[in-house]
Design an enzyme around this catalytic site. Structure first.
Site, PDB file in Angstrom:
ATOM      1  N   GLU A  78     -12.188   0.268 -10.315  1.00 19.52           N
ATOM      2  CA  GLU A  78     -11.916  -0.631 -11.427  1.00 19.52           C
ATOM      3  C   GLU A  78     -12.673  -0.623 -12.648  1.00 19.52           C
ATOM      4  O   GLU A  78     -12.223  -0.737 -13.666  1.00 19.52           O
ATOM      5  CB  GLU A  78     -11.927  -2.160 -10.870  1.00 19.52           C
ATOM      6  CG  GLU A  78     -10.751  -2.224  -9.989  1.00 19.52           C
ATOM      7  CD  GLU A  78     -10.945  -1.899  -8.436  1.00 19.52           C
ATOM      8  OE1 GLU A  78      -9.859  -1.486  -7.722  1.00 19.52           O
ATOM      9  OE2 GLU A  78     -12.192  -1.590  -8.157  1.00 19.52           O
ATOM     10  N   ASP A 111      -4.919 -10.252  -7.967  1.00 21.31           N
ATOM     11  CA  ASP A 111      -5.456  -9.638  -9.309  1.00 21.31           C
ATOM     12  C   ASP A 111      -4.163  -8.975  -9.622  1.00 21.31           C
ATOM     13  O   ASP A 111      -4.110  -9.088 -11.121  1.00 21.31           O
ATOM     14  CB  ASP A 111      -6.500  -8.768  -8.663  1.00 21.31           C
ATOM     15  CG  ASP A 111      -6.172  -7.885  -7.701  1.00 21.31           C
ATOM     16  OD1 ASP A 111      -5.278  -8.075  -7.138  1.00 21.31           O
ATOM     17  OD2 ASP A 111      -7.124  -7.005  -7.287  1.00 21.31           O
ATOM     18  N   GLU A 150       0.870  -1.072   0.177  1.00 23.15           N
ATOM     19  CA  GLU A 150      -0.139  -0.031  -0.072  1.00 23.15           C
ATOM     20  C   GLU A 150       0.931   1.188  -0.148  1.00 23.15           C
ATOM     21  O   GLU A 150       0.678   2.226  -0.819  1.00 23.15           O
ATOM     22  CB  GLU A 150      -0.882   0.118   1.080  1.00 23.15           C
ATOM     23  CG  GLU A 150      -1.657  -1.074   1.075  1.00 23.15           C
ATOM     24  CD  GLU A 150      -3.087  -1.010   0.081  1.00 23.15           C
ATOM     25  OE1 GLU A 150      -3.021  -0.146  -0.687  1.00 23.15           O
ATOM     26  OE2 GLU A 150      -3.969  -1.739   0.128  1.00 23.15           O
ATOM     27  N   ARG A 202       0.670   3.800  -3.071  1.00 25.15           N
ATOM     28  CA  ARG A 202       0.026   5.007  -3.062  1.00 25.15           C
ATOM     29  C   ARG A 202       0.975   6.070  -2.907  1.00 25.15           C
ATOM     30  O   ARG A 202       0.720   7.261  -3.434  1.00 25.15           O
ATOM     31  CB  ARG A 202      -1.038   4.989  -1.491  1.00 25.15           C
ATOM     32  CG  ARG A 202      -2.102   3.906  -1.873  1.00 25.15           C
ATOM     33  CD  ARG A 202      -3.049   4.006  -0.801  1.00 25.15           C
ATOM     34  NE  ARG A 202      -3.942   2.616  -0.601  1.00 25.15           N
ATOM     35  CZ  ARG A 202      -5.107   2.713   0.080  1.00 25.15           C
ATOM     36  NH1 ARG A 202      -5.776   3.782   0.356  1.00 25.15           N
ATOM     37  NH2 ARG A 202      -5.520   1.561  -0.088  1.00 25.15           N
TER      38      ARG A 202
END
Length: 673
Positions: free
Chosen positions: A573, A437, A304, A308
């Site tokens: 998404e 994913d 993360e 980010r």
């Protein structure tokens, strides 16, 4: 003398002094002679009387004064010429100003409301959300050269000065606040770098493109203005109630902390630049400069923090050319490196950025596959900019290791990997949802980032897509929607995470870069499914997870939603894939679908005092049960992709020059396609 001698006085004796005068002096007796010839002879005599040293010093002084005089004359002449030219240019500019046409109108109308009740949002009451795990999207060596900025950006900055002056006048005449257009223009990345690290140089400052290379910016349309208005509303809530903190809690008008590093602010930096929000960007930059400090005793999640914070800082550096963001990126990048100090080189999930230590979660020594394989774009780019190989080497080792592992199923990977052994764990479960994913996404995007030269990445990606087709694709009833399910120990599940809706965009990006044409066909069918995950729900917003009906049942839709799955986190998404599909096909329906989603976000998640909130129940329009949390990716991804989706400017983040990380932060492609 005779008077005192006593001698007899005789006639007086005269004494004479004889003076002989030369011809020159004789002439002068009759008066002063000041002729030029006489003066020259007198000076010459005095010169000859001087010593050789004295004469040399005098000659040197005369020569020095002569040189100084020539230099002074030249400088004064250039200054005079410059002043003259400036006066002429100013006069010419004053004559031309009335004829200039701004790239965007100085004052633009406020966006139309979604519907008649757009302004009358539901009075959102704070509901206690069900306890759910926080799940994010799963989780070549180069010459160093800094990015190159498009001069359209500079033109925007200069133009906005005139725009802002006109706005002040317009505010007096209008009661409704107008929206100002200050769009960040397309930034042309440097495309001259290619592997390996054979020449390391200091990064150069971004340079402007020649004037003749400039393009006329495409004006902002009303749908883009609506996105700008939505962003400003969300930003107002963050600024008023959560400034400098990680995430806004809009209903309670407070904030929540995850890492304590201003996640929302950093995630939104490049969005503000792209949307042209100059004032907001400058204010956020000051916070980064003065208050963003990484030297603190706090554990952060490697994945993360990378996508980010590191990704956001690198992207903003490329767009703005401001070295502040690169320096901050280097700082956080170095502080994340202890995560790679494991027996297998598979990184730990958590890092203490103040102490320089790393560790796995308390309950396991595993990391998720998506997290350890979705940090590569950012660390590779950091190596390219700094010339320090360690960042890229660390993440490349991970990819090479995963490439050789057993336990895959036709290119599909399990969800977990052990940091001690370096082997996959929890074998037999395959999904394109949470925890796996973005592994597939980054296979393709690393290949594109590196100039399409790393064949192992492409091989793994192509094999994985074939595995998806073979094991995970099914069609629902009654509309026969193609969807991506999951496989657990040989048993197929018709469960599909909203996270999987990244796949249509990724497939379209691959097809755009020369991969199989049937990838685009599959993308078109899957994006229809993702849209139906919104359209078949009462609020028009997708739940976190859906289950598809494989058998026709009277009165049943394709999409079924379980109570535990019906929350919406403002995820990006589907909008992301709509952006790719519209950019590559030009089909307006994708823009229309995105517009519907934006309107429904405004209807059911917008908080009147500022901000947007995730909701617990997408099936209840009268009470969607707000969760009192605005995820940072709503500003960093969702609204950014909305703005790009509604744009007809293909050069606004050109996909042949940029690749987005999994948090929607654009990074330059190293070698032109």
């Amino acid at each position: 003398a005779a008077m005192y001698s006593g001698a007899t006085a005789g006639p007086p004796r005269r004494d004479f002094i004889s003076i002989t005068l030369g011809p020159e002096e004789a002439v002068g007796v009759g008066g002063y002679n000041n002729s030029k010839a006489r003066r020259r002879r007198s000076c010459w005599r005095k010169w000859k009387q001087l010593s050789r040293l004295q004469r040399s010093v005098i000659l040197f002084l005369f020569a020095f004064l002569a040189v100084c005089g020539v230099i002074s004359f030249t400088s004064m002449g250039e200054a005079w010429k410059s002043m003259t030219n400036k006066s002429l240019d100013d006069q010419r500019t004053e004559e031309e100003i009335p004829r200039l046409k701004l790239a965007n109108p100085a004052v633009l109308p406020a966006p139309q409301k979604a519907d008649a009740n757009h302004g009358d949002y539901h009075e959102l009451s704070l509901q206690k959300p069900p306890k759910l795990p926080h799940v994010r999207r799963g989780p070549s060596n180069l010459q160093i050269k800094a990015p190159q900025r498009d001069t359209r950006l500079k033109t925007r900055h200069d133009t906005m000065r005139a725009v802002e002056e006109l706005v002040e006048v317009d505010k007096v005449e209008k009661t409704e606040k107008s929206i100002i257009s200050w769009r960040g223009a397309v930034i042309e990345p440097d495309q001259s770098t290619e592997p390996p690290f054979n020449k390391i140089t200091e990064p150069e400052k971004p340079s402007s493109v020649e004037a003749e290379d400039q393009k006329e910016p495409v004006p902002i349309n009303e749908r883009q203005l609506a996105v700008i208005e939505a962003f400003r509303h969300a930003w107002k809530g963050y600024k008023d109630f959560a400034w400098g903190h990680d995430e806004l809690k809009p209903l309670s008008k407070s904030y929540s902390e995850w890492f304590g590093l201003g996640l929302t602010l950093i995630d939104a930096l490049d969005t503000m630049w792209i949307l042209g929000l100059k004032e907001e960007f400058e204010e956020a930059r000051k916070w980064v400069a003065n208050d963003l400090i990484f030297d603190k005793n706090v554990d952060v999640n490697l994945f993360e923090s990378t996508i980010r914070i590191l990704g956001g800082l690198l992207s903003t550096y490329h767009l703005s050319g401001d070295s502040l963001f690169l320096e901050k990126a280097k700082d956080i990048g170095n502080r994340l490196m202890p995560a790679f100090k494991t027996p297998s080189k598979i990184p730990y999930s958590d890092v203490n950025i103040g102490r320089g230590t790393a560790h796995p979660p308390r309950w396991t020594s595993d990391s998720t596959v998506a997290e350890v394989t979705s940090i590569q774009l950012e660390f590779r780019e950091l190596s390219r900019l700094t010339g320090d190989e360690k960042f890229q080497k660390a993440v490349d080792e991970v990819m090479k290791h995963v490439h050789t592992l057993s336990g895959k199923n036709d290119g599909l990977v399990p969800m977990f990997i052990n940091t001690n052994s370096g082997q996959f764990t929890h074998l037999g479960v395959y999904t394109l949802g949470a925890r796996a994913d973005s592994y597939y996404e980054y296979l393709l995007k690393q290949w594109i980032q590196g100039g399409k030269k790393e064949n192992e990445l492409l091989e793994d990606y192509m094999r994985a897509i074939e595995g998806v087709k073979k094991h995970l694709l099914q069609r629902s009833e009654p509309k026969k929607l193609t969807f991506v399910g999951e496989l657990a120990h040989g048993h197929f599940s018709a469960k599909m995470d909203h996270l999987v809706c990244f796949l249509p965009g990724t497939l379209a990006l691959g097809a755009h870069n020369g991969l199989a044409a049937d990838h685009m066909k599959l993308a078109e069918t899957l994006i229809e499914t993702c849209y139906q995950m919104y359209a078949q729900v009462e609020t028009g917003l997708s739940p976190e997870i859906v289950h598809f009906n494989l058998h026709a049942q009277k009165g049943h839709k394709d999409v079924e939603i379980k109570p535990a799955d019906r929350h919406n986190l403002l995820r990006p998404e589907t909008v992301e894939s709509l952006f790719y599909m519209y950019r590559f096909t030009g089909d307006k329906k994708y823009q229309d679908w995105g517009w519907e989603i934006l309107q429904n976000f405004n209807r059911y998640t917008r908080v009147p005092t500022g901000g947007y909130t995730s909701i617990n129940n997408v099936q209840n329009p009268s009470n969607p049960e707000p969760r009192d949390k605005m995820e940072s990716f709503f500003l960093g991804e969702t609204l950014k992709y909305m703005f790009l989706l509604f744009s007809d400017d293909i050069d606004l983040i050109n996909l042949d020059k940029y690749v987005f990380n999994t948090e929607a932060h654009p990074l330059p492609i190293w070698v032109p396609a």
